[in-house]
Scaffold this active site. Structure first.
Site, PDB file in Angstrom:
ATOM      1  N   GLU A   1      52.553   4.438  37.550  1.00 55.91           N
ATOM      2  CA  GLU A   1      51.957   4.899  38.835  1.00 55.91           C
ATOM      3  C   GLU A   1      51.799   3.891  39.864  1.00 55.91           C
ATOM      4  O   GLU A   1      52.156   4.336  40.877  1.00 55.91           O
ATOM      5  CB  GLU A   1      50.583   5.637  38.538  1.00 55.91           C
ATOM      6  CG  GLU A   1      50.531   6.817  37.578  1.00 55.91           C
ATOM      7  CD  GLU A   1      51.394   7.904  38.389  1.00 55.91           C
ATOM      8  OE1 GLU A   1      51.404   8.041  39.696  1.00 55.91           O
ATOM      9  OE2 GLU A   1      51.993   8.939  37.692  1.00 55.91           O
TER      10      GLU A   1
ATOM     11  N   TYR B   1      44.756   9.676  44.199  1.00 55.94           N
ATOM     12  CA  TYR B   1      45.831  10.167  43.409  1.00 55.94           C
ATOM     13  C   TYR B   1      46.171   9.535  42.321  1.00 55.94           C
ATOM     14  O   TYR B   1      46.283  10.204  41.173  1.00 55.94           O
ATOM     15  CB  TYR B   1      47.257   9.978  44.343  1.00 55.94           C
ATOM     16  CG  TYR B   1      48.386   9.887  43.623  1.00 55.94           C
ATOM     17  CD1 TYR B   1      49.002  11.275  42.972  1.00 55.94           C
ATOM     18  CD2 TYR B   1      48.980   8.850  43.088  1.00 55.94           C
ATOM     19  CE1 TYR B   1      50.222  11.325  42.303  1.00 55.94           C
ATOM     20  CE2 TYR B   1      49.938   9.015  42.137  1.00 55.94           C
ATOM     21  CZ  TYR B   1      50.654  10.126  42.018  1.00 55.94           C
ATOM     22  OH  TYR B   1      51.763  10.398  41.004  1.00 55.94           O
TER      23      TYR B   1
ATOM     24  N   ASP C   1      51.257  14.089  44.770  1.00 54.52           N
ATOM     25  CA  ASP C   1      52.118  13.350  45.166  1.00 54.52           C
ATOM     26  C   ASP C   1      52.914  14.050  46.324  1.00 54.52           C
ATOM     27  O   ASP C   1      52.995  15.389  46.504  1.00 54.52           O
ATOM     28  CB  ASP C   1      52.845  12.579  44.260  1.00 54.52           C
ATOM     29  CG  ASP C   1      54.100  13.299  43.835  1.00 54.52           C
ATOM     30  OD1 ASP C   1      54.085  14.384  43.794  1.00 54.52           O
ATOM     31  OD2 ASP C   1      55.013  12.663  43.264  1.00 54.52           O
TER      32      ASP C   1
END
Length: 343
Positions: free
Chosen positions: A88, A171, A189
């Site tokens: 990520e 996120y 995203d």
């Protein structure tokens, strides 16, 4: 490509927005999420029970994902939560093909958060290579240290604990909780936002910055079941990465083309603010990258004179070097020497 199996952590696709982790500004509301819901059979009391607004989208997108998802290392069960977290961080602003070799090397060297935490932050910057936005390396190192100190070296499953880690924004916390632990979270995203903008809102592109309305819509579209919600998060992200892309849309391959509000409206042109481009040549980012490249390749401190040779314009070069020092990516030493940070 080999179709993957169905691990609980099956998401993660690269984003292209220029913001870095934990630097998102407070969202501003620009539009209300659609509150329209479809109805199913009439219930015993004569009322028509409501279906979740995203229910007609879930099965087609998830079924498509089961067949077409890329086989990526962070989607495999052996990746674990740490592998998901590393991916990520790396995939923000960076495409998959550039991330893959660095990711493999990173996990081979630092298979657990404690392994990374035991090394100097500068080693994380060095191993980051040319992925860009190198502050992500420092933040990942900081997160690894916090995981080691607070959680016994295990990436926490709790969303609030993830969000409390340094370098982790909304996120990333949602993505790790969803993809690594199969939890129910809205994972927004760039790819997901674009899919929702077109399929549900009926516009070509989402706003430049994530809005409160988008967050409400994403929550409204979540399946109720945790496992299905996690799969939906991964599937909608992959759909935006492979089919409903920013530069083109392959509607003939889209599993929800028949329901897409933007397509049904005739694909109206984008009416919002101009899309942000990402220039690189001649920018301070390019100068910073060249300065860091010299420091990454050096085995010890580097004299100022060596750094001076990487860029012809002295004012911009000095500004870029000062910004690297301010960001903690470069450590100045007496005698005009510079090195990657040790602490």
């Amino acid at each position: 490509m080999t179709a993957p199996t169905k691990p609980p952590h099956s998401g993660t696709a690269e984003t292209t927005e220029p913001s870095e982790p934990s630097e998102a500004t407070e969202p501003t509301e620009t539009a209300e999420a659609s509150e329209t819901s479809e109805t199913s059979e009439t219930s015993a009391d004569g009322t028509a029970p409501q279906r979740a607004p995203g229910e007609p989208l879930h099965s087609p997108v998830i079924d498509w994902f089961d067949e077409h998802a890329r086989d990526l290392p962070w989607r495999r069960p052996e990746a674990g939560a740490w592998g998901v977290m590393v991916s990520e961080f790396m995939l923000q602003q960076t495409p998959v093909n550039r991330v893959l070799p660095v990711y493999e090397q990173w996990l081979a060297r630092w298979p657990r958060p404690a392994d990374l935490a035991a090394e100097a932050p500068g080693e994380a910057v060095r191993a980051w290579g040319r992925l860009g936005y190198p502050r992500r390396a420092l933040r990942l190192h900081g997160a690894a240290a916090a995981i080691t100190e607070r959680h016994g070296g295990d990436v926490p499953a709790d969303h609030a604990q993830l969000l409390a880690l340094p370098g982790i924004g909304e996120y990333t916390a949602a993505a790790v909780a969803s993809f690594a632990y199969g939890q129910r979270h809205a994972v927004l995203d760039t790819n997901v936002r674009r899919v929702f903008a077109r399929a549900v809102t009926g516009v070509q592109y989402p706003p430049n910055a994530t809005t409160a309305a988008e967050r409400r819509l994403a929550r409204a579209l979540l399946p109720e079941d945790e496992a299905t919600a996690a799969r939906w998060a991964a599937a909608s992200m992959e759909l935006g990465a492979l089919v409903c892309t920013a530069k083109s849309e392959a509607c003939h391959r889209c599993p929800i083309a028949a329901q897409c509000a933007w397509r049904l409206a005739g694909k109206p042109e984008h009416q919002g603010p101009p899309r942000r481009g990402q220039t690189y040549a001649g920018t301070d980012r390019q100068v910073r990258g060249r300065l860091l490249a010299v420091l990454r390749e050096a085995h010890g401190p580097v004299p100022q004179g060596v750094l001076d040779r990487v860029w012809h314009e002295p004012v911009q070069r000095a500004r870029a070097l000062d910004s690297l020092v301010a960001d903690g990516l470069v450590e100045p030493l007496p005698g005009g020497l510079y090195r990657l940070p040790l602490t």
